[in-house]
Design an enzyme around this catalytic site. Structure first.
Site, short mmCIF file in Angstrom:
data_model
loop_
_atom_site.label_atom_id
_atom_site.label_comp_id
_atom_site.label_asym_id
_atom_site.label_seq_id
_atom_site.Cartn_x
_atom_site.Cartn_y
_atom_site.Cartn_z
N GLU A 58 0.84 -1.20 0.00
CA GLU A 58 0.00 0.00 0.00
C GLU A 58 0.87 1.25 0.00
O GLU A 58 0.38 2.36 0.16
CB GLU A 58 -0.96 0.01 1.19
CG GLU A 58 -0.32 -0.14 2.55
CD GLU A 58 -1.36 -0.20 3.67
OE1 GLU A 58 -1.84 0.88 4.04
OE2 GLU A 58 -1.67 -1.30 4.15
N CYS A 101 -3.51 -3.77 4.16
CA CYS A 101 -2.59 -4.80 4.65
C CYS A 101 -2.94 -6.20 4.17
O CYS A 101 -2.25 -7.16 4.52
CB CYS A 101 -2.55 -4.77 6.18
SG CYS A 101 -2.03 -3.17 6.85
N HIS A 130 -2.27 -10.56 11.62
CA HIS A 130 -1.76 -9.28 11.16
C HIS A 130 -1.57 -8.41 12.40
O HIS A 130 -2.49 -8.28 13.22
CB HIS A 130 -2.75 -8.62 10.19
CG HIS A 130 -2.51 -7.16 10.00
ND1 HIS A 130 -1.31 -6.67 9.51
CD2 HIS A 130 -3.28 -6.07 10.27
CE1 HIS A 130 -1.37 -5.35 9.47
NE2 HIS A 130 -2.54 -4.97 9.93
#
Length: 391
Positions: free
Chosen positions: A79, A111, A233
């Site tokens: 990103e 993400c 994550h």
């Protein structure tokens, strides 16, 4: 046919700032950083490193000549890409000297990008069993100095070589995923810094985990007892633990003890690197595999991927026989030990040292950057990359 992760590489810049020092400089209780969000160090990218170079350096250590010849698909999840048109993967393809008979793309969804790349890689390999796919998750997290998100910045990349009959982890078929249009985090095209609604983002992270975990259990018939570890994550290391604890009541005391202990191992690298967006989940996986030395082959690992905006997915992998023989533990130990701590003022100076926005020619000094692959400058609106091994 088994399809999954054959090799894992990682790279982070050689500079970092200690979170205790940053907290003192910001007149904040250091415990809010080191305990509250669970971060000890934050990686800092010098001007000579960007998402392209970080990814290329991560992949450089794991690819041999056979890999380079068999890779026919490069998927770059990021990103913080460097061009609105050209895939960052094309630069990496050239820097690594990969087979030109390949597809190369860039994938974007906050993400979640590298996870999307892994799922595409599985499909490609199912159709082309002799192929290998290079999936890259590379980012530099920037929220701005003295902002609420400053403590959750970071920089780094993870490179995943996907293949049939993988040596490290075979991915299972069952997966659960969910999408909803939410403005919890975003970065408009005119900004080099991200915007975040921290409270909303935390809430949605937990909500998405609840949704995909529930869906996954229905699809698979599996529960907490079937997992040796769950990796998350990690925008900061306490975030995943909060999610894990929402499903505590579904397991036994032994399940809780096992999963919490292994969570600690999975968060060790993230604690000293910070948030690397698309690579964050896979840095967590790498941390677990390299730090938990007695994790047995056949262990089932859960993976929760979350990309703000938002997309979430839960999927699983099975560790393969002798998987530890295919890790690069010594390389990563040396990488961390060779890093240099900088003062808060030096961190701020590095943060403000940015490339020109008008296409001006700029030459960068790469001699002070120990990385093999660096950004050497800009000429005629074109980034100039250097692989020092080819000089």
């Amino acid at each position: 046919m088994k399809i999954g992760i054959d090799k894992i590489g990682f790279y982070t810049p050689h500079l970092y700032v200690d979170m205790n020092e940053l907290a003192v400089a910001r007149d904040i209780d250091p415990g809010k950083f080191t305990v509250g969000i669970g971060q000890e160090k934050m990686a800092i990218a010098p001007i000579t490193q960007d998402s392209v170079t970080l990814a290329a350096n991560a992949a450089l250590e794991i690819l041999d000549e056979e890999d380079k010849d068999k890779i026919d698909f490069v998927i770059f999840g990021t990103e913080t890409g460097v061009d609105s048109s050209k895939s960052a993967g094309v630069y990496v393809h050239e820097l690594l000297g990969l087979n030109p008979q390949a597809r190369t793309i860039e994938v974007k969804q906050a993400c979640y990008g590298a996870t999307a790349g892994i799922q595409m890689a599985k499909g490609h390999i199912a159709l082309n069993p002799e192929s290998k796919v290079l999936v890259l998750g590379s980012d530099i997290a920037r929220y701005g100095l003295n902002t609420s998100g400053e403590a959750t910045q970071g920089a780094g990349a993870v490179a995943l070589l996907m293949s049939a009959d993988p040596t490290i982890m075979a991915l299972e078929d069952k997966s659960a995923y969910f999408t909803s249009d939410i403005m919890d985090f975003w970065r408009p095209v005119y900004s080099d810094k991200a915007f975040v609604d921290g409270k909303l983002s935390n809430e949605q992270y937990i909500a998405f985990f609840s949704k995909v975990w529930g869906q996954f259990k229905e699809k698979s018939g599996l529960g907490l007892k079937d997992f040796d570890a769950i990796c998350y994550h990690l925008p900061y290391t306490k975030m995943g633990l909060k999610a894990l604890r929402t499903i505590w009541d579904e397991g036994s005391d032994n399940d809780k003890e096992r999963l919490e202990e292994n969570y600690t191992f999975s968060a060790k690298y993230n604690r000293i690197v910070g948030n690397i967006y698309t690579g964050s989940l896979y840095l967590s996986v790498l941390s677990l595999l390299e730090n938990k030395e007695d994790l047995k082959a056949g262990s089932r690992i859960g993976l929760f991927s979350y990309g703000s905006g938002a997309v979430g997915e839960f999927f699983t992998g099975i560790l393969q026989p002798n998987y530890r023989d295919h890790l690069y533990v010594d390389n990563h130990t040396e990488l961390f030990q060779s890093r240099t701590a900088v003062s808060v003022s030096e961190y701020e100076e590095t943060y403000e040292d940015t490339l020109p926005m008008d296409g001006s020619t700029m030459e960068l000094d790469i001699d002070n950057d120990p990385a093999t692959i660096c950004l050497a400058g800009i000429t005629a609106d074109q980034r100039q990359y250097v692989n020092k091994r080819n000089k």
